[in-house]
Design a protein around this motif. Sequence first.
Motif, PDB file in Angstrom:
ATOM      1  N   ASP A   4       0.798  -1.240   0.000  1.00  0.00           N
ATOM      2  CA  ASP A   4       0.000   0.000   0.000  1.00  0.00           C
ATOM      3  C   ASP A   4       0.822   1.278   0.000  1.00  0.00           C
ATOM      4  O   ASP A   4       0.274   2.360  -0.231  1.00  0.00           O
ATOM      5  CB  ASP A   4      -1.029   0.001   1.144  1.00  0.00           C
ATOM      6  CG  ASP A   4      -0.384   0.019   2.524  1.00  0.00           C
ATOM      7  OD1 ASP A   4       0.848  -0.164   2.607  1.00  0.00           O
ATOM      8  OD2 ASP A   4      -1.120   0.192   3.507  1.00  0.00           O
ATOM      9  N   THR A   5       2.117   1.189   0.257  1.00  0.00           N
ATOM     10  CA  THR A   5       2.964   2.399   0.189  1.00  0.00           C
ATOM     11  C   THR A   5       3.646   2.542  -1.167  1.00  0.00           C
ATOM     12  O   THR A   5       4.420   3.463  -1.364  1.00  0.00           O
ATOM     13  CB  THR A   5       4.057   2.371   1.278  1.00  0.00           C
ATOM     14  OG1 THR A   5       4.919   1.258   1.031  1.00  0.00           O
ATOM     15  CG2 THR A   5       3.447   2.273   2.668  1.00  0.00           C
ATOM     16  N   GLN A   6       3.352   1.621  -2.072  1.00  0.00           N
ATOM     17  CA  GLN A   6       3.998   1.654  -3.384  1.00  0.00           C
ATOM     18  C   GLN A   6       2.935   1.849  -4.462  1.00  0.00           C
ATOM     19  O   GLN A   6       2.510   0.908  -5.123  1.00  0.00           O
ATOM     20  CB  GLN A   6       4.783   0.359  -3.626  1.00  0.00           C
ATOM     21  CG  GLN A   6       5.879   0.146  -2.584  1.00  0.00           C
ATOM     22  CD  GLN A   6       6.634  -1.163  -2.762  1.00  0.00           C
ATOM     23  OE1 GLN A   6       6.322  -1.960  -3.641  1.00  0.00           O
ATOM     24  NE2 GLN A   6       7.632  -1.378  -1.924  1.00  0.00           N
ATOM     25  N   VAL A   7       2.499   3.081  -4.597  1.00  0.00           N
ATOM     26  CA  VAL A   7       1.454   3.414  -5.569  1.00  0.00           C
ATOM     27  C   VAL A   7       1.989   4.542  -6.456  1.00  0.00           C
ATOM     28  O   VAL A   7       2.375   5.591  -5.950  1.00  0.00           O
ATOM     29  CB  VAL A   7       0.160   3.850  -4.858  1.00  0.00           C
ATOM     30  CG1 VAL A   7      -0.903   4.253  -5.885  1.00  0.00           C
ATOM     31  CG2 VAL A   7      -0.372   2.727  -3.976  1.00  0.00           C
ATOM     32  N   TRP A   8       2.051   4.283  -7.753  1.00  0.00           N
ATOM     33  CA  TRP A   8       2.645   5.263  -8.678  1.00  0.00           C
ATOM     34  C   TRP A   8       1.592   6.052  -9.441  1.00  0.00           C
ATOM     35  O   TRP A   8       1.872   7.121  -9.969  1.00  0.00           O
ATOM     36  CB  TRP A   8       3.577   4.564  -9.681  1.00  0.00           C
ATOM     37  CG  TRP A   8       4.308   3.371  -9.156  1.00  0.00           C
ATOM     38  CD1 TRP A   8       4.372   2.134  -9.719  1.00  0.00           C
ATOM     39  CD2 TRP A   8       5.100   3.287  -7.965  1.00  0.00           C
ATOM     40  NE1 TRP A   8       5.128   1.279  -8.965  1.00  0.00           N
ATOM     41  CE2 TRP A   8       5.586   1.955  -7.879  1.00  0.00           C
ATOM     42  CE3 TRP A   8       5.441   4.183  -6.943  1.00  0.00           C
ATOM     43  CZ2 TRP A   8       6.391   1.516  -6.825  1.00  0.00           C
ATOM     44  CZ3 TRP A   8       6.246   3.742  -5.895  1.00  0.00           C
ATOM     45  CH2 TRP A   8       6.708   2.435  -5.853  1.00  0.00           C
ATOM     46  N   LEU A  33       3.446  -3.311 -21.874  1.00  0.00           N
ATOM     47  CA  LEU A  33       3.523  -3.134 -20.420  1.00  0.00           C
ATOM     48  C   LEU A  33       2.114  -3.004 -19.852  1.00  0.00           C
ATOM     49  O   LEU A  33       1.373  -2.090 -20.229  1.00  0.00           O
ATOM     50  CB  LEU A  33       4.347  -1.878 -20.089  1.00  0.00           C
ATOM     51  CG  LEU A  33       4.455  -1.490 -18.606  1.00  0.00           C
ATOM     52  CD1 LEU A  33       5.158  -2.567 -17.796  1.00  0.00           C
ATOM     53  CD2 LEU A  33       5.186  -0.148 -18.465  1.00  0.00           C
ATOM     54  N   ILE A  34       1.761  -3.941 -18.978  1.00  0.00           N
ATOM     55  CA  ILE A  34       0.503  -3.803 -18.238  1.00  0.00           C
ATOM     56  C   ILE A  34       0.623  -2.537 -17.380  1.00  0.00           C
ATOM     57  O   ILE A  34       1.681  -2.293 -16.807  1.00  0.00           O
ATOM     58  CB  ILE A  34       0.283  -5.058 -17.356  1.00  0.00           C
ATOM     59  CG1 ILE A  34       0.139  -6.317 -18.222  1.00  0.00           C
ATOM     60  CG2 ILE A  34      -0.926  -4.887 -16.430  1.00  0.00           C
ATOM     61  CD1 ILE A  34      -1.073  -6.339 -19.131  1.00  0.00           C
ATOM     62  N   PRO A  35      -0.439  -1.715 -17.315  1.00  0.00           N
ATOM     63  CA  PRO A  35      -0.318  -0.449 -16.575  1.00  0.00           C
ATOM     64  C   PRO A  35       0.371  -0.664 -15.221  1.00  0.00           C
ATOM     65  O   PRO A  35      -0.141  -1.384 -14.361  1.00  0.00           O
ATOM     66  CB  PRO A  35      -1.774   0.001 -16.415  1.00  0.00           C
ATOM     67  CG  PRO A  35      -2.456  -0.559 -17.612  1.00  0.00           C
ATOM     68  CD  PRO A  35      -1.775  -1.880 -17.888  1.00  0.00           C
ATOM     69  N   ALA A  36       1.551  -0.066 -15.076  1.00  0.00           N
ATOM     70  CA  ALA A  36       2.375  -0.290 -13.885  1.00  0.00           C
ATOM     71  C   ALA A  36       2.028   0.781 -12.875  1.00  0.00           C
ATOM     72  O   ALA A  36       2.606   1.847 -12.851  1.00  0.00           O
ATOM     73  CB  ALA A  36       3.851  -0.258 -14.265  1.00  0.00           C
ATOM     74  N   GLN A  37       1.040   0.478 -12.046  1.00  0.00           N
ATOM     75  CA  GLN A  37       0.477   1.496 -11.150  1.00  0.00           C
ATOM     76  C   GLN A  37       1.006   1.405  -9.724  1.00  0.00           C
ATOM     77  O   GLN A  37       0.856   2.345  -8.943  1.00  0.00           O
ATOM     78  CB  GLN A  37      -1.049   1.348 -11.147  1.00  0.00           C
ATOM     79  CG  GLN A  37      -1.646   1.522 -12.537  1.00  0.00           C
ATOM     80  CD  GLN A  37      -3.053   0.968 -12.646  1.00  0.00           C
ATOM     81  OE1 GLN A  37      -3.369  -0.063 -12.059  1.00  0.00           O
ATOM     82  NE2 GLN A  37      -3.890   1.674 -13.405  1.00  0.00           N
TER      83      GLN A  37
END
Lengths: 404, 404
Positions: free
Chosen positions: B221-225, B328-332
């Motif tokens: 949850d802290t890794q959201v781009w 690339l699958i959306p890298a969110q």
Amino acid sequence: MAVCARTPDRKGHTMQLSHRITNITGGGSDGWQVFYKARAMMAAGETVIELTIGEHDIRTAAPILQEMHRAALAGHTGYAAVPGTTALRDTVAARVQARTGVPTTRDNVIITPGGQAGLFATHTATCAPGDTALYIDPYYATYPGTIRGAGAVPQVIRTRADEAFQPRSADIAAHAPGARSLLVNSPNNPTGVVYSRATMEGIAQVCIDHDLWLISDEVYDTQVWEGAHISPRALPGMADRTLVIGSMSKSHAMTGSRVGWIVGPQEAIGHLINLATHTTYGVPGFIQDAACFALSQGDAFEQEIAAPFKRRRAMAQKMIAGQNTVGLIPAQGAMYLMLDIRATGMTGEAFAFDLLEHHKIAVMPGESFGTSAAGHIRVAMTIEDGAFEAALRTVCAHAETLAG
Amino acid sequence: MAVCARTPDRKGHTMQLSHRITNITGGGSDGWQVFYKARAMMAAGETVIELTIGEHDIRTAAPILQEMHRAALAGHTGYAAVPGTTALRDTVAARVQARTGVPTTRDNVIITPGGQAGLFATHTATCAPGDTALYIDPYYATYPGTIRGAGAVPQVIRTRADEAFQPRSADIAAHAPGARSLLVNSPNNPTGVVYSRATMEGIAQVCIDHDLWLISDEVYDTQVWEGAHISPRALPGMADRTLVIGSMSKSHAMTGSRVGWIVGPQEAIGHLINLATHTTYGVPGFIQDAACFALSQGDAFEQEIAAPFKRRRAMAQKMIAGQNTVGLIPAQGAMYLMLDIRATGMTGEAFAFDLLEHHKIAVMPGESFGTSAAGHIRVAMTIEDGAFEAALRTVCAHAETLAG
């Protein structure tokens, strides 16, 4: 700790949990009311002498903690291998082989986050949901709940105070048909009894006759005051049906580090590694390095950790021999005394509440550990010598007063 | 890791283990052959660029380890309270409340020895043996085994690459009748996708309609781009049927410390504490103190831990936009890229083996995570920027050569 089984949601509807977890404590009293009352008194500011919990009155030794810190700073902070580090598995294997004579390699060892995790994993591994798992009364408090948590059905085997709570093989055999496993614990918590060779051989024979897995909880194996610890894995025909639970908690005063192991047949260990991948995902590497270091300190260090209990047990033997009301179950090992207070005419629970009320000394009723030790109390030898002697003297005097 | 199901003893007889444990990996290939081959090559002395495992290329920060050591030396080495320390439970509760708006106290929190322990405990708590537990494909490798280990029956819900692997609520609803739980993971491993509000609302509605527990694995949850992390516990009607899994592993680079938590309804947490008493017996107190300290470092520290993945993801987006073969699958979010290599005509597994053979770069085949991500590879962004950029360039070039 009993809580009710359903969780209300906002619509007044309840979300149901599995019976396995809501029933884990068996639905009855958990027998720890004296303990909770003592803790409540302490929280309210009263001074209570606690002789309840199996935890040393020392902390983990600084050199072990220094090694843990060294390993962490050196970078051993990533995922450790799920089976355990090669170094610790090898160290445990060598130790077990040296002490039992049973050929043991790292493939016979999985490192677990403490002995309790080993108890749960071995029951999950051996018992399918609904299978019967046997255990001996008196028992360590978590045993029946561990079996229920693993989805199995606990079946208790009673023992007798006048036989020093050594189980009879005929009693085990009577419950063995259809069972999958038997859990034993020697040196024993709560009784302080060490199973004799005859007892262990009888247990082994029942396991072979009835094709049972033997789960042997040996976490007190460094605390033996009389006779010798016999690991049933070393008995003929038993190495391939025995899963031994070990731990650093009692032997090295590392209760809070949560590190232990299971030793057993290689293929069972392989499956237990698969299970660990899905239940715990291993044990911190820096803790395993600290455990390796602690084990490398050898027998002398373990004797040093055990010494206070040995001293206090000698003190207790002498004191109790000098009076008539309290009986001492042969105190052969572990950090507990099991005292027979039936001469007072009270249950262990009533006596423990009375003792807490009159003298602010907390002990565990024998009834906390099943029914076989009714009329007894368990005294943990876990406070410093002078205070322990004074407290035990008060316990005996209180019993004599009651017996009148 | 597959091993056979029976253990021979000395008489040629076999000791049987429970089906639950022998079947934990489902009996099929575990899809990690590329990983094992890469590890074998490395063990043989070859240099392999590993983009396989979700572990930072940094270690746990020294100040966190210093705090751990301080706590240990100060004597926090005995049994910690099974639910977790009051300080850490309060800290987690405050954090969750601040980030989601859902009223949360320590009674909604149990500390666990890592996220995997939380996944196992929540399935054990919600599912009786034989109950159906739903999960989404592609999935983190342990999910189906965790469900099987808890004695439940895994039922997969497939998703579609061209919908960025966001599950359709209709697909979940089709499998919901009779099921007890649904496991979701956003930000997602292995896809790097963050579930949209519409996806989460659809999931919540299915859970309400079909009376499912929602187990929400939020360890990334802290890794959201891109966009925002939505915790489904915060959606209307969901707080009382959602069990959130959290962990310090990914957010604070503390993978090896094995510390996480479950957040949920108070009474469910009460039962999970009973379960923990019988499965793990708590988490080291000095590790909990270190976790408290790490959480007190606040958002800036967490962004610092996440920053390398954010940088590498931006780098990858730019590179992949400049060529035609790899999608690339959306890298969110999370520390992974899911690359579509179907234009090469190969399976993810064949491509991964080919890449390992020709360029000594190890990636995970999409097929390792179920069937929905067939023809894809997962790339962990877990090596330093320059090496990562070079490796990804090689991956793209290799795909272009194959697509020729």
